[in-house]
Design an enzyme around this catalytic site. Structure first.
Site, mmCIF file in Angstrom:
data_model
loop_
_atom_site.group_PDB
_atom_site.id
_atom_site.type_symbol
_atom_site.label_atom_id
_atom_site.label_comp_id
_atom_site.label_asym_id
_atom_site.label_seq_id
_atom_site.Cartn_x
_atom_site.Cartn_y
_atom_site.Cartn_z
ATOM 1 N N GLU A 269 0.276 7.985 -12.480
ATOM 2 C CA GLU A 269 0.424 7.486 -13.847
ATOM 3 C C GLU A 269 -0.405 6.229 -14.016
ATOM 4 O OE1 GLU A 269 3.865 5.762 -16.898
ATOM 5 O OE2 GLU A 269 4.386 6.178 -14.804
ATOM 6 N N HIS B 159 0.836 -1.194 0.000
ATOM 7 C CA HIS B 159 0.000 0.000 0.000
ATOM 8 C C HIS B 159 0.873 1.247 0.000
ATOM 9 C CE1 HIS B 159 0.912 0.167 4.315
ATOM 10 N NE2 HIS B 159 0.507 1.435 4.274
ATOM 11 N N HIS C 248 6.430 10.127 -8.719
ATOM 12 C CA HIS C 248 5.054 9.815 -9.104
ATOM 13 C C HIS C 248 4.721 8.388 -8.668
ATOM 14 C CE1 HIS C 248 7.128 8.010 -12.577
ATOM 15 N NE2 HIS C 248 6.044 7.279 -12.750
#
Length: 130
Positions: free
Chosen positions: A116, A8, A68
């Site tokens: 993304e 996670h 990202h």
């Protein structure tokens, strides 16, 4: 200590309600738990915690830290995902483009965290990366 996969990520957000709306209504994540200052969401095999911390604003010009966060998406679902982002007027940073062995689009969440969607795999990327 061998890891067996991605577990996670916890993202600090400035406003829990607007972030929750983005991740659930735009991206289609499933709300699993809602606390006073946090929510837990599922998206495929990944799960995400959004943690409201309005005083910990991130300066995107910093050179260190997370660049990202990328999620896998089936190529057959990619075009519809792009259209969903565009219809919702989500800021798109790059793409959609074919790169690294798959299709990719980078976009921002309400706090400026870059996300993304990528259709390829690590093996696909390594075949074409130089």
């Amino acid at each position: 200590m061998p890891a067996i996969g991605f577990n996670h990520i916890t993202l600090k957000v400035n406003h829990l309600e607007s972030s929750l709306a983005f991740y659930v209504d735009v991206l289609g994540m499933k709300l699993v738990h809602r606390g006073a200052t946090d929510v837990y969401l599922e998206w495929g095999d990944a799960w995400i915690c959004l943690l409201e911390r309005p005083h910990d604003k991130v300066d995107r010009t910093e050179s260190s830290g997370m660049d990202h966060l990328a999620f896998s998406i089936a190529e057959s679902d990619f075009s519809e995902a792009v259209q969903t982002l565009q219809r919702a007027n989500i800021p798109i940073v790059r793409g959609p483009i074919s790169r690294g062995g798959g299709w990719s689009i980078n976009f921002l969440d309400p706090d400026g965290t870059e996300l993304e969607l990528f259709t390829g795999t690590l093996a696909d990327r390594m075949k074409v990366w130089k």
